[in-house]
Enzyme design. Structure first.
Site, mmCIF file in Angstrom:
data_model
loop_
_atom_site.group_PDB
_atom_site.id
_atom_site.type_symbol
_atom_site.label_atom_id
_atom_site.label_comp_id
_atom_site.label_asym_id
_atom_site.label_seq_id
_atom_site.Cartn_x
_atom_site.Cartn_y
_atom_site.Cartn_z
ATOM 1 N N CYS A 1 0.994 -1.393 0.288
ATOM 2 C CA CYS A 1 -0.203 -0.186 0.131
ATOM 3 C C CYS A 1 1.280 1.536 -0.117
ATOM 4 O O CYS A 1 0.507 2.137 -0.570
ATOM 5 C CB CYS A 1 -0.745 -0.116 1.027
ATOM 6 S SG CYS A 1 0.039 -0.441 2.803
ATOM 7 N N HIS B 1 -2.697 1.446 7.201
ATOM 8 C CA HIS B 1 -2.767 1.355 5.354
ATOM 9 C C HIS B 1 -2.173 2.168 5.348
ATOM 10 O O HIS B 1 -2.647 4.152 5.296
ATOM 11 C CB HIS B 1 -3.840 0.992 5.789
ATOM 12 C CG HIS B 1 -3.829 0.427 3.770
ATOM 13 N ND1 HIS B 1 -3.697 -0.435 3.100
ATOM 14 C CD2 HIS B 1 -5.461 0.702 3.119
ATOM 15 C CE1 HIS B 1 -3.895 -0.359 2.470
ATOM 16 N NE2 HIS B 1 -5.704 1.088 2.382
ATOM 17 N N ASN C 1 -8.265 3.776 -2.610
ATOM 18 C CA ASN C 1 -7.641 2.578 -1.977
ATOM 19 C C ASN C 1 -6.683 2.257 -3.147
ATOM 20 O O ASN C 1 -6.877 2.598 -4.161
ATOM 21 C CB ASN C 1 -8.685 2.465 -0.926
ATOM 22 C CG ASN C 1 -7.692 0.876 -0.835
ATOM 23 O OD1 ASN C 1 -7.089 1.542 -0.489
ATOM 24 N ND2 ASN C 1 -8.463 0.244 0.415
#
Ligand SMILES: *[C@@H]1O[C@H](CO)[C@@H](O)[C@H](O)[C@H]1NC(C)=O
Ligand SMILES: *[C@@H]1O[C@H](CO)[C@@H](O)[C@H](O)[C@H]1NC(C)=O
Length: 329
Positions: free
Chosen positions: A138, A277, A297
Site C-alpha cells: 500500500c 494502511h 485505495n
C-alpha cells in the site's frame, strides 16, 4: 445501490431457505470473484470466513436502511478472508519513524480561501485504481499516486508510476516490499535513485521480485517530500487544495473498512492512533451537510465506490491526517 438490494434479497433467501440458497449465493460469489481453492480444508475455511462476512454485511445494511449508518457494506473479493488475515497481508504501512519528521510542514494554511470541494480526478491527476493483491505494498501505491499527480501538473501527462519498482528496489532505504514499507522512504528511494519507472515499463506483479529498474522506463522523479503537521486536517485540506493528491495513512483494521461498499464512512470507534494502511487523498467535499475526504485505495475497483472511499472529515477519523506526505519535483 444494486448490490445493496441484492444483499437484502439474499437476506430474505438465507433466512427462509438456509443451506441450499446459501450454497447458491456462495457459488455465485466464487464465480464473480474467480475464486478457486486448493483443497476441501481451505474451501471450508474460506466458506466460514465468507459466512461471517455475509452476516456482518446483512446486519450492517439492515441498520443502514434504518438510518443507523451513513454507508453500506458489500461482499467484495475480500469477503472470504478473516479480519486478521487482511490486516496482516494487505495493511503494510510502517509508521514507527513518524515523529522524526514533524517539523517539515506545509505552512501556507489559510482556511478562508480554501475551495469547498476538490476532486483531482476531474483534472486528470489520478490514475486508475489498482489492486495490490495479497502484498503489503500500500505504501508504494500511495506514494506513487501522490507523485503521479505532481508529474501530471508539471508535464500535462498522467503516467501511472511503478509500485513494483519500489517493492523490489527500495530495501536499502528501509522498506520491506510486500512485508511493508514507509511512504517517506518510498520518496527517499525516488530521490536517491533519481527517478522511478512507469507502471507500463515495470508492471505490478503482486509479489516481491528482483530489482529491475531501468532508466529507459523512467517516468517520475522528485527532489523533496513534505510531512504535514500531525492530525491537522486543515493543513491536509490546504495541501490537497493547493498541491494535489496527498499520500496519507488510515486505520484500516475494521471489518467495516474491509467490506466498505459505498456512502460516507463514519465509524467513531476507528482509532486514529492505529494507522496501518497507506492511501491517497484525492479531494474532499460535503455531502448532505457531512464533510468528507475523497480517498483512493489500492484494493481494486470491486472495493468501495469504484475503488474509492468517502471518509468523514474534520474528526481525524481513522487518523487520516496523522501521516500525510506529498512530494515536490
Ligand atoms: C490446503 O490448501 C492450503 C492453502 O493452499 C494449504 O496451506 C494446505 O496445506 C492444504 N492442505 C492439505 C491437506 O493439502
Ligand atoms: C522541531 O522544532 C522545535 C522548535 O523549533 C525544536 O525544538 C525541535 O527539536 C524540532 N524537532 C525536530 C525533530 O527537529
Amino acid at each position: 445501490m444494486n448490490i445493496f438490494f441484492a444483499v437484502v434479497f439474499w437476506a430474505v433467501l438465507v433466512l427462509c431457505h438456509p443451506s441450499s440458497d446459501l450454497n447458491k449465493v456462495w457459488g455465485k460469489w466464487k464465480i464473480q470473484h474467480d475464486k478457486n481453492y486448493d483443497n476441501q480444508t481451505e474451501a471450508a475455511f474460506r466458506r466460514a470466513a465468507w459466512e461471517k462476512s455475509l452476516h456482518l454485511v446483512l446486519r450492517h445494511n439492515q441498520e443502514a436502511s434504518e438510518g443507523t449508518h451513513s454507508f453500506t457494506l458489500g461482499l467484495n473479493h475480500l469477503a472470504d478472508m478473516t479480519t486478521e488475515e487482511i490486516n496482516e497481508k494487505l495493511n503494510g504501512l510502517k509508521v514507527d519513524e513518524l515523529f522524526h519528521f514533524r517539523n517539515d510542514t506545509f505552512k501556507e494554511v489559510s482556511g478562508s480561501s480554501l475551495p469547498r470541494q476538490v476532486d483531482w480526478r476531474t483534472s486528470g491527476l489520478v490514475s486508475p485504481v489498482q489492486d495490490q493483491g495479497l502484498c503489503g505494498s500500500c505504501w508504494a501505491f500511495s506514494s506513487m499516486g501522490a507523485l503521479e499527480g505532481q508529474m501530471k501538473k508539471q508535464t500535462g501527462v498522467l503516467v501511472p508510476l511503478s509500485p513494483q519498482n519500489l517493492v523490489d528496489c527500495s530495501t536499502s532505504d528501509g522498506n520491506e516490499g510486500c512485508r511493508g514499507g514507509y511512504i517517506s522512504k518510498a520518496f527517499s528511494y525516488v530521490i536517491r535513485n533519481r527517478g522511478v519507472d512507469s507502471e507500463r515499463s515495470y508492471p505490478y506483479e503482486h509479489q516481491d521480485g528482483r530489482c529491475r529498474y531501468s532508466v529507459r522506463g523512467r517516468a517520475g522523479a522528485c527532489s523533496r517530500f513534505h510531512i504535514l503537521p500531525q492530525g491537522d486536517e486543515k493543513a491536509l485540506q490546504a495541501a490537497v487544495a493547493a498541491v494535489g493528491p496527498v499520500a496519507a495513512a488510515v486505520n484500516a483494521m475494521l471489518p467495516s473498512f474491509h467490506l466498505y461498499r459505498g456512502g460516507l464512512y463514519n465509524v467513531p470507534s476507528c482509532n486514529p492512533m492505529l494507522i496501518n494502511h497507506a492511501v491517497l487523498v484525492v479531494g474532499y467535499g460535503t455531502d448532505r451537510g457531512q464533510d468528507y475526504w475523497l480517498v483512493k485505495n489500492s484494493w481494486g475497483t470491486d472495493w468501495g465506490e469504484d475503488g474509492f472511499i468517502r471518509l468523514a472529515r474534520n474528526k481525524n477519523l481513522c487518523g487520516i491526517a496523522n501521516l500525510a506526505i506529498y512530494p515536490t519535483l
